[in-house]
Design a protein around this motif. Sequence first.
Motif, short mmCIF file in Angstrom:
data_model
loop_
_atom_site.label_atom_id
_atom_site.label_comp_id
_atom_site.label_asym_id
_atom_site.label_seq_id
_atom_site.Cartn_x
_atom_site.Cartn_y
_atom_site.Cartn_z
N UNK A 90 -62.84 42.73 -55.73
CA UNK A 90 -63.56 43.92 -55.27
C UNK A 90 -64.52 44.46 -56.33
N UNK A 91 -64.37 44.04 -57.56
CA UNK A 91 -65.25 44.52 -58.64
C UNK A 91 -66.58 43.78 -58.64
N UNK A 92 -66.76 42.85 -57.71
CA UNK A 92 -67.95 41.99 -57.72
C UNK A 92 -69.24 42.80 -57.67
N UNK A 93 -69.33 43.80 -56.81
CA UNK A 93 -70.56 44.57 -56.67
C UNK A 93 -70.91 45.31 -57.95
N UNK A 94 -69.89 45.90 -58.58
CA UNK A 94 -70.13 46.64 -59.81
C UNK A 94 -70.66 45.71 -60.91
N UNK A 95 -70.08 44.55 -61.02
CA UNK A 95 -70.51 43.61 -62.05
C UNK A 95 -71.88 43.04 -61.72
N UNK A 96 -72.15 42.78 -60.43
CA UNK A 96 -73.43 42.22 -60.02
C UNK A 96 -74.58 43.16 -60.36
N UNK A 97 -74.36 44.42 -60.20
CA UNK A 97 -75.40 45.41 -60.54
C UNK A 97 -75.69 45.36 -62.04
N UNK A 98 -74.64 45.32 -62.83
CA UNK A 98 -74.84 45.26 -64.29
C UNK A 98 -75.54 43.97 -64.70
N UNK A 99 -75.18 42.88 -64.07
CA UNK A 99 -75.82 41.60 -64.40
C UNK A 99 -77.29 41.63 -64.02
N UNK A 100 -77.60 42.13 -62.85
CA UNK A 100 -79.00 42.18 -62.40
C UNK A 100 -79.84 43.06 -63.32
N UNK A 101 -79.28 44.16 -63.75
CA UNK A 101 -80.01 45.03 -64.67
C UNK A 101 -80.30 44.31 -65.98
N UNK A 102 -79.30 43.56 -66.47
CA UNK A 102 -79.49 42.84 -67.72
C UNK A 102 -80.57 41.76 -67.57
N UNK A 103 -80.55 41.00 -66.48
CA UNK A 103 -81.53 39.93 -66.29
C UNK A 103 -82.93 40.52 -66.06
N UNK A 104 -83.02 41.64 -65.35
CA UNK A 104 -84.32 42.31 -65.18
C UNK A 104 -84.91 42.67 -66.53
N UNK A 105 -84.07 43.21 -67.37
CA UNK A 105 -84.55 43.60 -68.71
C UNK A 105 -85.00 42.38 -69.49
N UNK A 106 -84.24 41.27 -69.41
CA UNK A 106 -84.62 40.06 -70.13
C UNK A 106 -85.90 39.47 -69.58
#
Length: 1062
Positions: free
Chosen positions: A622-638
Amino acid sequence: MFTTMLINICITLSRDSSNDGQGDTVSLSMSVSELDDSGEGKGKKKRGRPGKQGVRPPLLSRSTDCIHFNPKCMQPSVIDDWIESYKQDRDLALLDLINFFIHCSGCKGTVRIEMFRNMQNAEIIRKMTEEFDEDSGDYPLTMAGPQWKKFRYNFCEFIMVLVRQCQYSIIYDEYMMDTVISLLTGLSDSQVRAFRHTSTLAAMKLMTALVNVALNLSINQDNTQRQYEAERNKVAGKRANEKLELLLEKRKELQENQDEIENMMNSIFKGIFVHRYRDAIAEIRAICIEEIGVWMKLYSDAFLNDSYLKYVGWTLHDRVCEVRLKCLKALQTLYTNRELYPKLELFTNRFKDRIVSMTLDKEYDVAVEAIRLVTLILHGSEDALSNEDCENVYHLVYSAHRPVAVAAGEFLHRKHDPQAEEALAKRRGRNSPNGNLIRMLVLFFLESELHEHAAYLVDSLWDSSQDLLKDWDCMVELLLEDPLQGEEVLGDRHESALIELMVCTIRQAAEAHPPVGRGTGKRVLTAKEKKTQIDDKNRLTEHLIVALPMLLSKYQTDAEKVANLLQVPQYFDLEVYSSGRMEKHLDALLKQIRVVVDKHTEMEVLEACSKTYSILCSEEYTIMNRVDIARSQLIDELMDRFAHSVEDLLQEGDEADDDDIYNVLSTLKKLTAFHNAHDLTKWDLFKNCYRLLKMGIEQGSMPEQVNVLNYENGCSYVFPGQDDLVALRRVVKSFLAVCQQCLSNVNTPVKEQAFMLLCDLLMIFSHQLVTGGRDALQPLVFNPDSTLQNELLNFVLDHVFIDQDDENQSMGDEANKIEALHKRRNLLAAFSKLIIYDIVDMPAAADIFKQYMKYYNDYGDIIKETLSKARQMDKIQCAKTLILSLQQLFNELIQDQGPNLDRTSSHVSGIKELARRFALTFGLDQIKTREAVATLHKDGIEFAFKVPNPKGPEYPPPNLAFLEVLCEFSSKLLRQDKKTVHSYLEKFMTEYMMERREDVWLPLIAYRNSLLTGGDDDRLSVTTGASSTSKASTVRSKRGRPPQHKRRPEGRIKPLMFHARV
């Protein structure tokens, strides 16, 4: 009654019962009438009990059957009946016992009463030896199967019960035991292995039974002595003199019995054991050593001394592992009892070095038992082993054989007893008593200097030190909290080692199986092990879900520590984040991972971060959505950072400084790490990567690492996920062109990366893309042109088939040499795939095949497999390619040595050997390969005569010597095909050539002879030129030839048709 009962048992157990009672028992049984001392008894047997005619049936005549099949005959009542018969007629009873031993040895002979009374034991044994079945070397003790194992057990048990039942009377009559011991002594000295083996086992078990009797007598003597002393110490009025006299008589009787038993034991020991413990047969030696260990354990007062221990010590050097194993196990039973250790002190000092050396025994079972014995010695006295002895055992915790490693781990655990350290730990004020033990383990790991094998160390200690290894609270406390006053601070190396060990313990607890190389694979866990695994996983999650963000925060700048710590989340029970309302700890972990990504550029750390995100983003949690948001933010920044850094670098051009290049490189590394574990299609990296590649090609100033990473990422984003096949084809074509241009780059890593990408892309976008009804993908099919094929082939020849200068290579470069060879093998394999999937034309493989012998050790397996797959694809084309490779080698030799070749040189022999190897690859089925082999000969003949000699037709063609190479393939031709090929050869020959016998024409003569061997015609004589044909004709006469009857495996074989190109 006894005999009838015994026979009835055998009859009941027989396979085919009959009304007359004649059951089919084992061959060892003998008839009731065979022991009749009058020699009568060969008449017909009667049903029921034997009649009372004065003929006494043998009591143990069928004991071998009963011992083999029915443990009921071991009942004390059966032995009691034999004792009663012994009291009535001891000769006949002993005769039963003697025949019992004879038959248990597998002998078919029977000792008769007159033999027993009138012949010596040696004569009886010699007579039985003559009647032994020499056709088979098997006898009951060596036969396989559960029934024979049961026979051995019951045989030994029978002897033990017999002595136990006789210990109060018969064994002291100076007849029974003397007779039995004398017989067994004679049999044990026999040249017949069956007699020697069986009698030694019987004697050793008899000795063990006597040891039990002696032990009981000793105990009774002590009890009687105490009763006597107690009675004698009474006051005169209460003392019973009659009782004292009775006690004295009893003590005297017990002492006499004790002396007699000791005399019997001494006879067996000196008459049998001393000779048989060094017998040529390992099984007999093992029996002796096993039993002497039992004697020492049961009756240590009499046997546990150097007079007996020396035999075990000497046998530690036995050449057979089974005997060495028995020695070690016998000693283990002694060292287990700490009260016996003082008696073993001299033995320990004398044989300790041998025992320690056996921890390195070539037989793993012996090594394991040796380590366990050394552990017992250490447990008995820590001073018995020197530091060097301990060091010899310590390093075995890294053994690939798990039982050896686990035994060494137990030794290491015993050396640092937790109970001894607990008081010290508490005195220092630590919360966990394991604190100092963990420090010692870290120190041991560092001193062993095998820092890549922490998992093996943990696995070795897992069975003996789980409480220590699962104390994750203590490990975290040592890493996070400041040391107490007076306590040594953990250094940087110690912290790194502790983190590595902690991660290994977490993995072992979560996965519940040894590391790679320890065991044959993952076994199925039992219910108990599964429950333990679940409990451990819950416990480690509970302990570390809170501590991990704090550990990452403390060590966020240390790449090695962070890379290890980031492996921990994969072993968590991730449902705990949501079920335990611990989302704040998840946010803290994601925050620290993002910090780590920002601070580090090491690929190991970045890949660990990427893998952690991938695990946390699993859809089952169930934590998938929370982690996916953090990952997307990191890749956007990169991505933003990468786009800006690329723009800056392109604008600067030749004036770009190191900072600009570093910004591009660092961001590209991070994106590379993430694209290996995540789908980054929507971020479209291809455009910027392609721009960098074009800039690198045009200006030549792009750093090597940037180009390599660009190729990796560019290839990954060749597939933009769009439905427009035309656009996708344009992208692929552009990328292929860039890769082809980079094959001529000055940087070898860039060229290698471009080559691998070209091979992979050509495989993906080959003609196989449209198979299976995918015709719509035809626009994406790319077929390499001849230019690209030549460039790929030249790259392989220049970068794979290279000679290394091994003279100046040091041992320190061995690992680099292996890595370089592995890389070259990958390059060759990538190109070979293009050949066997018909992407690159098969003739290109000729340059690969011709290297088969020269680079056999490095690439022989790859070239052989390529050849096999190519033949499966097209036999004829493969044969043409093989002959082409030989022609190329021949032409190279002609260019180096000129037209006048030295046919005895190593270069020519090398080509012939390669041809012989090629011929072997055609296999034994000549029908399947006939066209391919014939085509090979055809091309070879044309090559030999293709170029005429410029000096004139009377001189041999320059390539004529190639026919000698072609001879290696003649044996693969069918008989009728040899005639066809020979006829084809004669079309190129002139009458002048047929008559020449000079050395320069020998290749032609040899080839013609190879075609005529096994054929219909005679060989051409090399010396005289005489043959059965007319010299004026090229067609041989068939007159006078006997009729031939040939077998055709597949119907009628059609003749080959050749058309010469003259």
